[in-house]
Design a protein around this motif. Structure first.
Motif: not given
Length: 117
Positions: A43-59
């Motif tokens: 599973r990969t999360t949707g992209s989350m905004e963080a400080n003007g860029a994005f982050e995500a997790y995949s498990r």
């Protein structure tokens, strides 16, 4: 790649790939086990905004019995439009023994001169 979480009660190990500081927000993540497409669900999360860029997790969750096989390599591949063509980002983790886990970070550039025949 984050160190694995063992859920011994459930007999599962969860491997986590943390992707950060990318823009735009669309990305694709795939997993390999010993250089072959992973057959386990991930599973990969949707992209989350963080400080003007994005982050995500995949498990990726694998059975504990499979994780305990020495020298098996689990790799997270990140595909994103901002990455130069012919460049691949790979993060791998291997359990050498029950007491030792090894993580490897690779940034590979595939040369146009070195194409598979």
């Amino acid at each position: 790649m984050l160190p694995p979480l063992k859920q011994t009660r459930e007999g599962v190990v969860t491997l986590t790939c943390y992707i950060k500081d990318f823009y735009p927000k669309e990305l694709y993540v795939s997993w390999l086990i010993d250089d072959k497409d992973a057959t386990h669900d991930f599973r990969t999360t949707g992209s989350m905004e963080a400080n003007g860029a994005f982050e995500a997790y995949s498990r990726l969750s694998v059975p504990l019995s499979e994780w305990d096989v020495p020298e098996r390599a689990y790799s997270c591949l990140v595909h994103h439009e901002s990455v130069e063509q012919n460049k691949i980002y790979v993060r791998s983790i291997t359990q050498n023994s029950p007491q030792q886990t090894t993580m490897v970070n690779l940034n590979m550039r595939i040369s146009d001169r070195c194409k598979a025949q």
